[in-house]
Design a protein around this motif. Structure first.
Motif, mmCIF file in Angstrom:
data_model
loop_
_atom_site.group_PDB
_atom_site.id
_atom_site.type_symbol
_atom_site.label_atom_id
_atom_site.label_comp_id
_atom_site.label_asym_id
_atom_site.label_seq_id
_atom_site.Cartn_x
_atom_site.Cartn_y
_atom_site.Cartn_z
ATOM 1 N N MET A 1 -24.073 -0.324 16.539
ATOM 2 C CA MET A 1 -23.018 0.225 15.680
ATOM 3 C C MET A 1 -22.454 -0.888 14.788
ATOM 4 S SD MET A 1 -19.809 2.532 16.918
ATOM 5 C CE MET A 1 -20.810 3.821 17.616
ATOM 6 N N SER A 2 -22.364 -0.619 13.471
ATOM 7 C CA SER A 2 -21.894 -1.658 12.554
ATOM 8 C C SER A 2 -20.369 -1.616 12.400
ATOM 9 C CB SER A 2 -22.555 -1.471 11.192
ATOM 10 O OG SER A 2 -22.179 -0.226 10.670
ATOM 11 N N THR A 3 -19.870 -2.684 11.860
ATOM 12 C CA THR A 3 -18.424 -2.728 11.623
ATOM 13 C C THR A 3 -18.146 -2.899 10.133
ATOM 14 O OG1 THR A 3 -18.330 -5.117 11.911
ATOM 15 C CG2 THR A 3 -17.914 -3.768 13.870
ATOM 16 N N VAL A 4 -16.952 -2.497 9.750
ATOM 17 C CA VAL A 4 -16.532 -2.642 8.366
ATOM 18 C C VAL A 4 -15.118 -3.227 8.377
ATOM 19 C CG1 VAL A 4 -15.561 -0.303 8.191
ATOM 20 C CG2 VAL A 4 -16.416 -1.424 6.156
ATOM 21 N N THR A 5 -14.803 -3.989 7.341
ATOM 22 C CA THR A 5 -13.454 -4.559 7.261
ATOM 23 C C THR A 5 -12.587 -3.723 6.325
ATOM 24 O OG1 THR A 5 -14.342 -6.754 7.623
ATOM 25 C CG2 THR A 5 -12.116 -6.618 6.688
ATOM 26 N N LEU A 6 -11.445 -3.311 6.819
ATOM 27 C CA LEU A 6 -10.463 -2.617 5.974
ATOM 28 C C LEU A 6 -9.331 -3.577 5.654
ATOM 29 C CD1 LEU A 6 -11.939 0.018 6.942
ATOM 30 C CD2 LEU A 6 -9.704 1.114 6.763
ATOM 31 N N ARG A 7 -9.031 -3.732 4.392
ATOM 32 C CA ARG A 7 -7.902 -4.563 3.966
ATOM 33 C C ARG A 7 -6.767 -3.599 3.603
ATOM 34 N NH1 ARG A 7 -9.534 -9.457 0.426
ATOM 35 N NH2 ARG A 7 -10.131 -10.112 2.520
ATOM 36 N N VAL A 8 -5.786 -3.508 4.489
ATOM 37 C CA VAL A 8 -4.785 -2.450 4.374
ATOM 38 C C VAL A 8 -3.441 -3.014 3.912
ATOM 39 C CG1 VAL A 8 -3.637 -0.549 5.583
ATOM 40 C CG2 VAL A 8 -5.948 -1.220 6.252
ATOM 41 N N PHE A 9 -2.830 -2.289 3.001
ATOM 42 C CA PHE A 9 -1.491 -2.652 2.508
ATOM 43 C C PHE A 9 -0.482 -2.427 3.628
ATOM 44 C CE2 PHE A 9 2.602 -1.465 0.736
ATOM 45 C CZ PHE A 9 2.798 -2.327 -0.329
ATOM 46 N N ARG A 10 0.295 -3.417 3.930
ATOM 47 C CA ARG A 10 1.349 -3.286 4.937
ATOM 48 C C ARG A 10 2.675 -3.711 4.327
ATOM 49 N NH1 ARG A 10 -0.064 -2.825 10.202
ATOM 50 N NH2 ARG A 10 2.023 -1.899 10.191
ATOM 51 N N GLY A 11 3.716 -2.949 4.627
ATOM 52 C CA GLY A 11 5.045 -3.313 4.143
ATOM 53 C C GLY A 11 5.739 -2.142 3.484
ATOM 54 N N ASP A 12 6.726 -2.467 2.674
ATOM 55 C CA ASP A 12 7.461 -1.424 1.947
ATOM 56 C C ASP A 12 7.732 -1.910 0.528
ATOM 57 O OD1 ASP A 12 9.553 -3.227 2.149
ATOM 58 O OD2 ASP A 12 10.301 -2.326 4.009
ATOM 59 N N SER A 13 8.689 -1.273 -0.152
ATOM 60 C CA SER A 13 8.906 -1.663 -1.556
ATOM 61 C C SER A 13 9.539 -3.036 -1.705
ATOM 62 C CB SER A 13 9.756 -0.632 -2.305
ATOM 63 O OG SER A 13 10.203 0.361 -1.489
ATOM 64 N N THR A 14 10.093 -3.595 -0.638
ATOM 65 C CA THR A 14 10.751 -4.898 -0.774
ATOM 66 C C THR A 14 9.805 -6.062 -0.450
ATOM 67 O OG1 THR A 14 11.607 -4.620 1.446
ATOM 68 C CG2 THR A 14 13.102 -4.073 -0.362
ATOM 69 N N SER A 15 9.009 -5.921 0.594
ATOM 70 C CA SER A 15 8.060 -6.987 0.920
ATOM 71 C C SER A 15 6.768 -6.372 1.442
ATOM 72 C CB SER A 15 8.650 -7.927 1.976
ATOM 73 O OG SER A 15 8.798 -7.230 3.179
ATOM 74 N N SER A 16 5.678 -6.998 1.080
ATOM 75 C CA SER A 16 4.386 -6.427 1.488
ATOM 76 C C SER A 16 3.319 -7.507 1.588
ATOM 77 C CB SER A 16 3.952 -5.370 0.476
ATOM 78 O OG SER A 16 3.772 -5.963 -0.789
ATOM 79 N N GLU A 17 2.224 -7.143 2.260
ATOM 80 C CA GLU A 17 1.074 -8.026 2.368
ATOM 81 C C GLU A 17 -0.151 -7.183 2.674
ATOM 82 O OE1 GLU A 17 1.806 -10.555 5.692
ATOM 83 O OE2 GLU A 17 1.493 -8.973 7.154
ATOM 84 N N PHE A 18 -1.325 -7.779 2.555
ATOM 85 C CA PHE A 18 -2.551 -7.110 2.984
ATOM 86 C C PHE A 18 -2.976 -7.675 4.324
ATOM 87 C CE2 PHE A 18 -3.024 -6.137 -1.593
ATOM 88 C CZ PHE A 18 -3.348 -4.778 -1.501
#
Lengths: 243, 274
Positions: A1-18
């Motif tokens: 079984m292969s894997t994939v990387t998801l780069r997901v937005f985390r945070g809210d309108s004031t501060s965020s990161e991937f």
């Protein structure tokens, strides 16, 4: 079984990161499955709105590799897997948390649109319509209010002109009412002066992203523009109207 | 789980990873190429009618017409034919200048071309979900000059007339000094008219005027007829982009063909004469 990387937005309108997450893939897997896998196995704090997982409720709207999509319709195997799959919330509306946005502006706008006005409001007779009269407006009834069209519309997305344009979703609503065979209201002055139909410059992105394949531009916005032109921009039509 | 360097989605132009720039780039190249060619041909003021040739400051019947080798083959850029002798500061004014504004205004205000050039030339937006030139002061087609786009139907009326004018040219192209005939040039002009008709009758304004403005199609026989016409216009409208491009190439090719025949690059092959 292969894997994939998801780069997901985390945070809210004031501060965020991937943040990057590695997820095991399965045949037929969609991005929403991968998000669920992250929630279950890696990070239960990841917020995502979803409901039917069948592309019918319009809840899981997001952006996958920068393209507005329903997360439940975005198949992993159709995306390039040699690089992380970037998942972000829809950009036009304020982020509440992670992939969840506040789309309540749309419901406030919808309240301003005059509903169906029948010639005889008090009649108890059943409403009868022929199929040829409803063929055209049935297309507009397919709208699931995912607001991807609102998200991709550059007037709302880049210009942030929510003050002058209601957006494609509401143009579809206007069209379904204006073309209704039993409706007697004339919404054209409101369309021009308040809903801002003149701001749309027909770049068709709303049509491109619609998961219900509604021809928003060709069948809703342009016919409405033509109806507005009948009333405001056609001197010959105006001449005949006065007679 | 790994954490990348924080980077707001707001700070980048787009997160799209596909070649979104290809389509606007191609549009710019093709439209610029067409505009350059059309401008050159408009001001060339020669090689537009096989029947005539410009000799010593006057139009004369061409030798190939007198020999019965070509008919009344006219370039669409110069149709309808105006043979004028207007000069400004010694330069002859091309009659194509009188004709060009009509098809040009139809294409400039066309709903399909608006999409094409707003994206590719104005970057508003360059592609879906790609940040372009749209600012907070954006007003779109609510204000001058773009509010003029609302007059598209008037440009359609002119384009509608041109279908008949160009159809007449197809008939005239079969007229030779010694009778009638059908040549490759006739077929080229015919193809041009077919493509232009597909484009013109698929116009959004035409679709609205022919029946789109009606709400109750079943309410009268006239409205039922309008429904039938609207359906036919809708069939073409669904293919409006296809006809927009093919008719653009078609008109340029028809003009180029006539130019090559007129300038003696090759003889127009005649299939039948009667």
């Amino acid at each position: 079984m292969s894997t994939v990387t998801l780069r997901v937005f985390r945070g809210d309108s004031t501060s965020s990161e991937f943040r990057d997450y590695k997820v095991e893939t399965a045949p037929g897997m969609v991005v929403l499955d991968a998000i669920h896998s992250i929630q279950k196995n890696q990070d239960p704090s990841l917020a995502c709105r979803w409901n039917c997982k069948a592309a019918k409720c319009g809840s899981c709207s997001g952006e996958v590799n920068g393209k507005p999509k329903l997360l439940c319709k975005a198949r992993i195997d159709e995306l390039p897997q040699d690089q992380p799959i970037v998942v972000t919330p829809i950009k036009t509306f304020p982020v509440i948390k992670d992939l969840v946005t506040d789309v309540s502006w749309n419901y406030e706008v919808a309240k301003q649109i005059e509903p169906l006005r029948l010639a005889d409001e008090g009649s108890t007779e059943p409403l009868r319509m022929q199929q040829i009269d409803v063929d055209r407006i049935q297309e507009f009834r397919k709208c699931i209010e995912c607001f991807l069209c609102q998200d991709v519309c550059h007037v709302l997305r880049d210009g942030q002109r929510k003050d002058i344009f209601f957006g494609p979703r509401h143009m579809v609503r206007f069209a379904s009412l204006e073309m209704h065979p039993l409706d007697t209201a004339d919404r054209r002055p409101f369309l021009k002066e308040h809903a801002g139909i003149g701001t749309c410059n027909i770049t068709k992105c709303c049509t491109e992203v619609c998961p219900e394949h509604i021809h928003i531009t060709d069948n809703a916005i342009i016919p409405l523009k033509e109806r507005v032109a009948d009333l405001f921009f056609d001197p010959i039509a105006k001449l005949f109207r006065r007679r | 789980m790994a954490t990348t360097a924080p980077k707001s989605a707001e700070s980048v132009r787009t997160l799209r990873t596909d070649a979104w720039w290809v389509q606007p780039l191609l549009t710019v190249l093709v439209l610029t190429g067409f505009i350059a060619y059309a401008t050159y041909r408009t001001f060339e003021n020669n090689f537009f009618l096989a029947e005539l040739t410009w000799v010593n400051g006057a139009w004369q019947k061409s030798q190939m017409y007198l020999d019965g080798k070509v008919g009344h083959l006219l370039s669409p850029f110069y149709s309808p034919l105006f043979l004028v002798d207007w000069r400004v500061m010694g330069y002859y004014i091309s009659p194509a200048i009188l004709i060009l504004p009509f098809p040009l205004s139809f294409r400039l205000t066309c709903y399909y071309y608006r999409k094409a050039y707003y994206r590719s030339f104005f970057g508003s937006p360059p592609a879906c979900a790609v940040k372009g030139t749209t600012k907070k002061s954006y007003r779109g087609e609510q204000v001058f000059p773009f509010v003029i786009q609302n007059l598209h139907r008037y440009a359609f009326y002119a384009a509608f007339a041109f279908i008949f004018i160009l159809s007449y040219d197809v008939i005239l192209s079969m007229k030779y000094i010694d009778g009638w005939g059908i040549s490759l040039g006739t077929l080229v002009l015919l193809l041009n008219v077919v493509l232009l008709a597909g484009y013109t009758f698929g116009c959004h304004s035409f679709r609205h005027l022919i029946g789109g403005k009606v709400n109750c199609y079943s309410c009268s026989l006239a409205n039922k007829t309008k429904y039938g016409l609207w359906r036919k216009a809708t069939f073409l409208n669904d293919r409006h982009a296809l006809f927009a491009w093919t008719s653009l190439f078609g008109v340029a090719f028809a003009d180029l063909y006539v130019r090559m025949v007129c300038s003696g690059v090759f003889a127009d092959p005649v299939f039948v004469k009667f």
